[in-house]
Design a protein around this motif. Sequence first.
Motif, mmCIF file in Angstrom:
data_model
loop_
_atom_site.group_PDB
_atom_site.id
_atom_site.type_symbol
_atom_site.label_atom_id
_atom_site.label_comp_id
_atom_site.label_asym_id
_atom_site.label_seq_id
_atom_site.Cartn_x
_atom_site.Cartn_y
_atom_site.Cartn_z
ATOM 1 N N THR A 25 -89.738 38.993 -32.770
ATOM 2 C CA THR A 25 -90.062 40.166 -33.576
ATOM 3 C C THR A 25 -88.791 40.944 -33.900
ATOM 4 O O THR A 25 -87.843 40.947 -33.112
ATOM 5 C CB THR A 25 -91.060 41.089 -32.855
ATOM 6 O OG1 THR A 25 -90.508 41.498 -31.614
ATOM 7 C CG2 THR A 25 -92.388 40.380 -32.616
ATOM 8 N N THR A 77 -87.166 44.571 -36.301
ATOM 9 C CA THR A 77 -87.381 45.807 -37.036
ATOM 10 C C THR A 77 -86.169 46.049 -37.920
ATOM 11 O O THR A 77 -85.032 45.882 -37.486
ATOM 12 C CB THR A 77 -87.548 46.998 -36.072
ATOM 13 O OG1 THR A 77 -88.631 46.721 -35.185
ATOM 14 C CG2 THR A 77 -87.836 48.278 -36.824
ATOM 15 N N TYR A 128 -83.761 43.195 -32.853
ATOM 16 C CA TYR A 128 -84.678 42.124 -32.399
ATOM 17 C C TYR A 128 -84.623 41.982 -30.908
ATOM 18 O O TYR A 128 -83.774 42.521 -30.244
ATOM 19 C CB TYR A 128 -84.343 40.791 -33.086
ATOM 20 C CG TYR A 128 -82.927 40.338 -32.880
ATOM 21 C CD1 TYR A 128 -82.623 39.470 -31.836
ATOM 22 C CD2 TYR A 128 -81.899 40.773 -33.700
ATOM 23 C CE1 TYR A 128 -81.322 39.039 -31.633
ATOM 24 C CE2 TYR A 128 -80.596 40.346 -33.518
ATOM 25 C CZ TYR A 128 -80.318 39.482 -32.487
ATOM 26 O OH TYR A 128 -79.039 39.060 -32.276
ATOM 27 N N GLY A 184 -91.096 45.981 -39.954
ATOM 28 C CA GLY A 184 -90.989 44.955 -38.928
ATOM 29 C C GLY A 184 -91.576 43.638 -39.379
ATOM 30 O O GLY A 184 -92.266 43.552 -40.388
ATOM 31 N N THR A 218 -91.976 39.156 -37.852
ATOM 32 C CA THR A 218 -91.792 38.138 -36.820
ATOM 33 C C THR A 218 -91.087 36.948 -37.448
ATOM 34 O O THR A 218 -91.534 36.435 -38.480
ATOM 35 C CB THR A 218 -93.146 37.692 -36.227
ATOM 36 O OG1 THR A 218 -93.814 38.838 -35.697
ATOM 37 C CG2 THR A 218 -92.955 36.658 -35.128
#
Length: 118
Positions: free
Chosen positions: A28, A30, A118, A81, A83
């Motif tokens: 993930t 941002t 991350y 955000g 993934t």
Amino acid sequence: DLDFGAYTAGSDAANATTIDVTCTNGTTYTIALDGGSVAHDVTARQMGDSGGSNHLSYGLYTDASFGTVWGDGTLSTATVGGTGNGTAQPITVYGRVPAGQYVPATTYTDEITVKVTY
């Protein structure tokens, strides 16, 4: 780069660009955008001319309706955000220069730093 083209004070100028993010599959992340090199303010970004005496206000947004200011998560701004999937993922940045700014015709620029956590 985000190019607004020729701006006239009678109407908004808008455009979009992408930021490509590549992260390992399942990671993930941002994305935050800073306030720029001219105004240093995520809620009041400005482009400046080469002499630094004239400024043109603009905004960066997370959506095409210009409803959410994309910033660093402070002052009512949002980050974006996602993934990672192991390949480059294009993330769209929407920009708008509001109408009603009477400035000399010249080139206006700003530099935004993109921070991926991350």
